[in-house]
Design a protein around this motif. Sequence first.
Motif, PDB file in Angstrom:
ATOM      1  N   TYR A 243      24.603  -8.929 -51.502  1.00  0.00           N
ATOM      2  CA  TYR A 243      23.770  -9.614 -50.461  1.00  0.00           C
ATOM      3  C   TYR A 243      22.505  -9.371 -50.722  1.00  0.00           C
ATOM      4  CZ  TYR A 243      21.433 -10.184 -45.869  1.00  0.00           C
ATOM      5  OH  TYR A 243      20.516 -10.768 -44.892  1.00  0.00           O
ATOM      6  N   TYR A 244      22.141  -7.964 -50.844  1.00  0.00           N
ATOM      7  CA  TYR A 244      20.774  -7.789 -51.380  1.00  0.00           C
ATOM      8  C   TYR A 244      20.120  -8.580 -52.141  1.00  0.00           C
ATOM      9  CZ  TYR A 244      16.601  -4.963 -52.740  1.00  0.00           C
ATOM     10  OH  TYR A 244      15.316  -4.557 -53.109  1.00  0.00           O
ATOM     11  N   CYS A 245      20.698  -8.603 -53.496  1.00  0.00           N
ATOM     12  CA  CYS A 245      20.290  -9.362 -54.642  1.00  0.00           C
ATOM     13  C   CYS A 245      20.069 -10.987 -54.186  1.00  0.00           C
ATOM     14  CB  CYS A 245      21.129  -9.261 -55.629  1.00  0.00           C
ATOM     15  SG  CYS A 245      20.838  -7.544 -56.350  1.00  0.00           S
TER      16      CYS A 245
ATOM     17  N   GLY B 136      29.283 -11.411 -64.374  1.00  0.00           N
ATOM     18  CA  GLY B 136      28.974 -11.194 -63.014  1.00  0.00           C
ATOM     19  C   GLY B 136      27.939 -10.541 -62.498  1.00  0.00           C
ATOM     20  N   THR B 137      27.914  -9.212 -63.195  1.00  0.00           N
ATOM     21  CA  THR B 137      26.817  -8.236 -62.871  1.00  0.00           C
ATOM     22  C   THR B 137      25.335  -8.828 -63.370  1.00  0.00           C
ATOM     23  OG1 THR B 137      27.265  -6.971 -65.373  1.00  0.00           O
ATOM     24  CG2 THR B 137      28.284  -6.302 -63.223  1.00  0.00           C
ATOM     25  N   ALA B 138      25.533  -9.512 -64.615  1.00  0.00           N
ATOM     26  CA  ALA B 138      24.054 -10.194 -64.993  1.00  0.00           C
ATOM     27  C   ALA B 138      23.505 -11.208 -64.024  1.00  0.00           C
ATOM     28  CB  ALA B 138      24.261 -10.855 -66.319  1.00  0.00           C
ATOM     29  N   VAL B 139      24.290 -11.983 -63.734  1.00  0.00           N
ATOM     30  CA  VAL B 139      24.038 -13.244 -62.885  1.00  0.00           C
ATOM     31  C   VAL B 139      23.550 -12.616 -61.311  1.00  0.00           C
ATOM     32  CG1 VAL B 139      24.467 -15.380 -61.696  1.00  0.00           C
ATOM     33  CG2 VAL B 139      25.217 -15.076 -63.954  1.00  0.00           C
ATOM     34  N   ALA B 140      24.562 -11.828 -60.815  1.00  0.00           N
ATOM     35  CA  ALA B 140      24.357 -11.250 -59.369  1.00  0.00           C
ATOM     36  C   ALA B 140      23.559 -10.088 -59.159  1.00  0.00           C
ATOM     37  CB  ALA B 140      25.865 -10.997 -58.760  1.00  0.00           C
ATOM     38  N   PHE B 141      23.538  -9.082 -60.043  1.00  0.00           N
ATOM     39  CA  PHE B 141      22.683  -8.083 -59.794  1.00  0.00           C
ATOM     40  C   PHE B 141      21.389  -7.939 -60.631  1.00  0.00           C
ATOM     41  CE2 PHE B 141      27.108  -5.826 -58.815  1.00  0.00           C
ATOM     42  CZ  PHE B 141      27.045  -6.736 -57.380  1.00  0.00           C
TER      43      PHE B 141
ATOM     44  N   ILE C  38      20.059 -10.177 -63.205  1.00  0.00           N
ATOM     45  CA  ILE C  38      18.990 -11.268 -63.008  1.00  0.00           C
ATOM     46  C   ILE C  38      17.783 -11.307 -61.932  1.00  0.00           C
ATOM     47  CG2 ILE C  38      18.392 -13.763 -63.364  1.00  0.00           C
ATOM     48  CD1 ILE C  38      20.761 -13.512 -65.347  1.00  0.00           C
ATOM     49  N   PRO C  39      18.701 -11.348 -60.627  1.00  0.00           N
ATOM     50  CA  PRO C  39      17.625 -11.341 -59.349  1.00  0.00           C
ATOM     51  C   PRO C  39      16.889 -10.309 -59.100  1.00  0.00           C
ATOM     52  CG  PRO C  39      19.968 -11.778 -58.945  1.00  0.00           C
ATOM     53  CD  PRO C  39      19.980 -11.382 -60.211  1.00  0.00           C
ATOM     54  N   SER C  40      17.285  -9.160 -59.616  1.00  0.00           N
ATOM     55  CA  SER C  40      16.420  -7.831 -59.483  1.00  0.00           C
ATOM     56  C   SER C  40      15.412  -7.798 -60.411  1.00  0.00           C
ATOM     57  CB  SER C  40      17.280  -6.448 -59.741  1.00  0.00           C
ATOM     58  OG  SER C  40      18.184  -6.279 -58.857  1.00  0.00           O
ATOM     59  N   LEU C  41      15.483  -8.080 -61.748  1.00  0.00           N
ATOM     60  CA  LEU C  41      14.324  -8.417 -62.761  1.00  0.00           C
ATOM     61  C   LEU C  41      13.400  -9.409 -62.321  1.00  0.00           C
ATOM     62  CD1 LEU C  41      13.699  -7.256 -65.551  1.00  0.00           C
ATOM     63  CD2 LEU C  41      15.381  -9.226 -66.473  1.00  0.00           C
TER      64      LEU C  41
ATOM     65  N   TRP D 283      12.567   1.472 -55.327  1.00  0.00           N
ATOM     66  CA  TRP D 283      13.850   2.030 -55.428  1.00  0.00           C
ATOM     67  C   TRP D 283      14.909   0.968 -55.177  1.00  0.00           C
ATOM     68  CZ3 TRP D 283      17.718   2.403 -52.156  1.00  0.00           C
ATOM     69  CH2 TRP D 283      17.552   2.472 -50.688  1.00  0.00           C
ATOM     70  N   GLN D 284      14.725  -0.057 -54.314  1.00  0.00           N
ATOM     71  CA  GLN D 284      15.999  -0.925 -54.189  1.00  0.00           C
ATOM     72  C   GLN D 284      16.070  -1.694 -55.077  1.00  0.00           C
ATOM     73  OE1 GLN D 284      13.279  -0.333 -52.069  1.00  0.00           O
ATOM     74  NE2 GLN D 284      13.849  -0.458 -49.741  1.00  0.00           N
ATOM     75  N   PRO D 285      15.223  -2.597 -55.714  1.00  0.00           N
ATOM     76  CA  PRO D 285      15.643  -3.296 -56.940  1.00  0.00           C
ATOM     77  C   PRO D 285      15.946  -2.757 -58.300  1.00  0.00           C
ATOM     78  CG  PRO D 285      13.222  -3.389 -56.241  1.00  0.00           C
ATOM     79  CD  PRO D 285      13.929  -2.963 -55.119  1.00  0.00           C
ATOM     80  N   ILE D 286      15.499  -1.616 -58.322  1.00  0.00           N
ATOM     81  CA  ILE D 286      15.770  -0.871 -59.495  1.00  0.00           C
ATOM     82  C   ILE D 286      16.971  -0.279 -59.109  1.00  0.00           C
ATOM     83  CG2 ILE D 286      15.139   1.479 -60.726  1.00  0.00           C
ATOM     84  CD1 ILE D 286      12.349   1.254 -60.232  1.00  0.00           C
ATOM     85  N   GLY D 287      17.591   0.307 -58.041  1.00  0.00           N
ATOM     86  CA  GLY D 287      18.711   0.824 -57.910  1.00  0.00           C
ATOM     87  C   GLY D 287      19.850  -0.267 -58.100  1.00  0.00           C
ATOM     88  N   ALA D 288      19.531  -1.694 -57.602  1.00  0.00           N
ATOM     89  CA  ALA D 288      20.536  -2.893 -57.951  1.00  0.00           C
ATOM     90  C   ALA D 288      20.595  -2.944 -59.336  1.00  0.00           C
ATOM     91  CB  ALA D 288      20.036  -4.077 -57.145  1.00  0.00           C
ATOM     92  N   LEU D 289      19.380  -2.910 -60.080  1.00  0.00           N
ATOM     93  CA  LEU D 289      19.368  -3.406 -61.644  1.00  0.00           C
ATOM     94  C   LEU D 289      20.503  -2.040 -62.039  1.00  0.00           C
ATOM     95  CD1 LEU D 289      18.140  -5.059 -63.678  1.00  0.00           C
ATOM     96  CD2 LEU D 289      16.279  -3.047 -63.916  1.00  0.00           C
ATOM     97  N   VAL D 290      20.056  -1.036 -61.939  1.00  0.00           N
ATOM     98  CA  VAL D 290      20.662   0.129 -62.552  1.00  0.00           C
ATOM     99  C   VAL D 290      21.987   0.148 -62.316  1.00  0.00           C
ATOM    100  CG1 VAL D 290      20.991   2.778 -62.786  1.00  0.00           C
ATOM    101  CG2 VAL D 290      18.730   1.586 -62.758  1.00  0.00           C
ATOM    102  N   PHE D 291      22.710  -0.186 -61.057  1.00  0.00           N
ATOM    103  CA  PHE D 291      23.770  -0.219 -60.487  1.00  0.00           C
ATOM    104  C   PHE D 291      24.782  -1.452 -61.288  1.00  0.00           C
ATOM    105  CE2 PHE D 291      27.225  -2.201 -57.712  1.00  0.00           C
ATOM    106  CZ  PHE D 291      27.906  -1.150 -57.493  1.00  0.00           C
ATOM    107  N   GLY D 292      23.965  -2.572 -61.542  1.00  0.00           N
ATOM    108  CA  GLY D 292      24.680  -3.561 -62.422  1.00  0.00           C
ATOM    109  C   GLY D 292      24.804  -3.379 -64.028  1.00  0.00           C
TER     110      GLY D 292
END
Length: 785
Positions: free
Chosen positions: A440-442, A737-742, A744-747, A759-768
């Motif tokens: 949802y966040y991404c 899935g991780t590339a498109v959903a987490f 790329i949007p964070s990047l 920290w939020q977009p960085i966290g989503a990026l690292v999580f993916g």
Amino acid sequence: MGLSDEQLATIQTTNQVVSSLSFLGSLGIIALYLKYPQLQNFSNALVLCQATAELFYSISNFIGNPTDGSAACYIQAGMQSYFILSAVFWNGILSYVIHNAVNYPEKILGISKKMPRYHGYCWGIPFIATLLPAATLSYGNSVGWCWIKSSQAGSFWRFFQFYAPLWCVMGYNVKVFISIRKTLAGVKGLVTDNSLVFFPMILVFCWFFASINRIQNIAQPDNPKYPLFMLQVLFGNLQGFCHFLAYISTPPAFWALASTFGYTPPPSLSADLAGEFIDPSDGKSEEKALSRHILEGNENGEKDEKGESLNKSETDTKDDSVTRTRKLSGLDQLMDVSSIIRGAYLKELGIYQFIGVGTTSPVQKVYGILKEHKRLESKKDLEVDDAKDDNNHKTTRTGAYLTLMKAFVGIGILAIPGAYAQAGYILSTIFMILIAVVSYYCSILLISCKDTLLEEENMASPGGEPATTKMITFQEVGYRIMGNRGKSLVEAGIVTVQVSFVCAYFLFIGEQVSNVVNKQGFFNSKIFFTLLSTVLSVPLVWIKSLKLLLPAALFSDVIILFGLSVIFAYDFIQIDKVHESVEAFRWSGLPLFFGIAVFAFEGINMVLPVEQSMKNPKQFPAVLRQVIFHLCIAMILIGALSYSAFGVHTENPIVNSLPSNNLIKTVQIMYSIALFCTVPVQLFPAVAILESYPYFKKYFGENLYIHRFLVVVFVGAIASVVPNFGLFLNVVGAVGGTAVAFIIPSLFYMKQTKNFKAWQPIGALVFGIIGGFIALVMSIVEFTK
């Protein structure tokens, strides 16, 4: 090592003593509500319902520790399960109302009219949940009382029937507490005595130690800790008493009780504390409240800040309503007829008096201040827009919900039970919720990128008028933020995911048809039927307009729902034999769960098209939250129930675990047909991207028939050699899935905002990245075995 008899007796005695306090506290709330008419409004009715549930929960503790298997034991266990879960749900509803009253005052009128729905949620859902452990004979003697037993099945039900909902409400309450504290601290001109600002935290306070104890029981089921049980009993059963203390600290309850002893509220409070019960479901309740408010103003000579009566204010507002600007800005202009109506109605509901906000100023002013603060915070004015003709063809909120749900629900949901078998039912549920939140966040990050691009266009255009009305795609967002690299990155991800969807469809069809035929030989094998479905799908892929495939797509949706219903039915049939092999945590299998869960949540490609097609795009985040929340609940249910029903025998896809009979064979064939009909729909985005590249014109002369034939054959060839359905989905989710959903949007968001420290977009990026990498490596290891 278990607890001693002396320790059990101490726990039981403490339980009954503390429950007596909660019983008296809950009874006190009910007595206050019934005695004082001024408390009989919407807000206090919510507290009454919660107190009723807590009262009966306390009564169940008075039964003591009856013999296991006796009628008294089953009665106590049922009352414990039903009423405490109902109390938790009512607590969540109360926090929801407080949250919206402070942060979204414009929504509170609609929320107050949903009392019948709240009764259905808070009494109906716990009733159904209470029946589930009975199906597995899991009610019996616990530690010091009768509840859900500590067996393997009982541990499963304790988590899903009570602690999972409890922890969700506790998490929501923490969010509400932080949110309203932040809002009230930033609002100027508003007086608050904070009487109920801490209300959402009472549940967290009371059930914190019980949660710690539950986690310890899961980790060490044979080694209960006496101190943790004592803390659980001391604080968990104190909830009704704590709510009583919070309740009598609210201005309406406090002064109602004080009036018994001859005390009266100050003049500044008396007007707002007066009121009588109204039925929010009555369509004319707002007009009745206004009439009563104006009459009171005439009788008492009530004046507004300018010294004018409310009746005169109403007349003056109507007289100059034609000439005044439609854009409302500032507190003075908020004090119009609409604000007075809403303020008078909110006074009758007791919302702001209940939470102790604005008790020294008229309620309609409180409403105006909060709404003005909301406008300034979001930089949105309160201009009322006329309906526009160009909105007639756009999507409604319901249409957007259905479109998104269709985009998200696919074949991945059939692999969720097998994924649960890999990681365990608790660990899987935790990461399912985490993946849903990050998804949802991404998606919101992607929308933010699009909105920023539109704002830049509008600022660059003459007069600040919208520079374009065309829809901005995911690829265009990438191009305008990172150039051709961004566009290529998005297109590579979309092609990978969509082609993998089709590959999974072919693999599923070949496997299911082969299972139904159940004969030896190549022409009855999975490979043969996979290749056959590939060849037969070629004419469908040649179709240039997706409109021709709409009936087939609708048919497939119906079949998928029917198939899921059958799976749920067999889960409940098998649930009376919860396998002893089910595990709560399997960290070694988490990477094999991760990719499948990401794959199942794949739907970000539809976020921008659906958001931009809505009549009111501002509603899209709420719609997306609903879709992801409902999808998350559905996946948790099908994953947990199927895993609990089949244990180590849970296969991927789950239909392979069902008994082989005519009904299941029908489901397998119909599901295969449904997926076959959606092959061209899933493949169309991929071939459209591929056919936009120069090689298509250079090597195929723009002959889409040959090109699409080769694409389909290539996909079918891959599907025919894939040995494991679940591992394949895990690889796809881990990579595409991780590339498109987490990722790329964070990047894109960090690149556009030039903020690489949030920290939020960085966290989503690292999580993916980390989650996808580990899942990919583990899948490759499993493939080699």
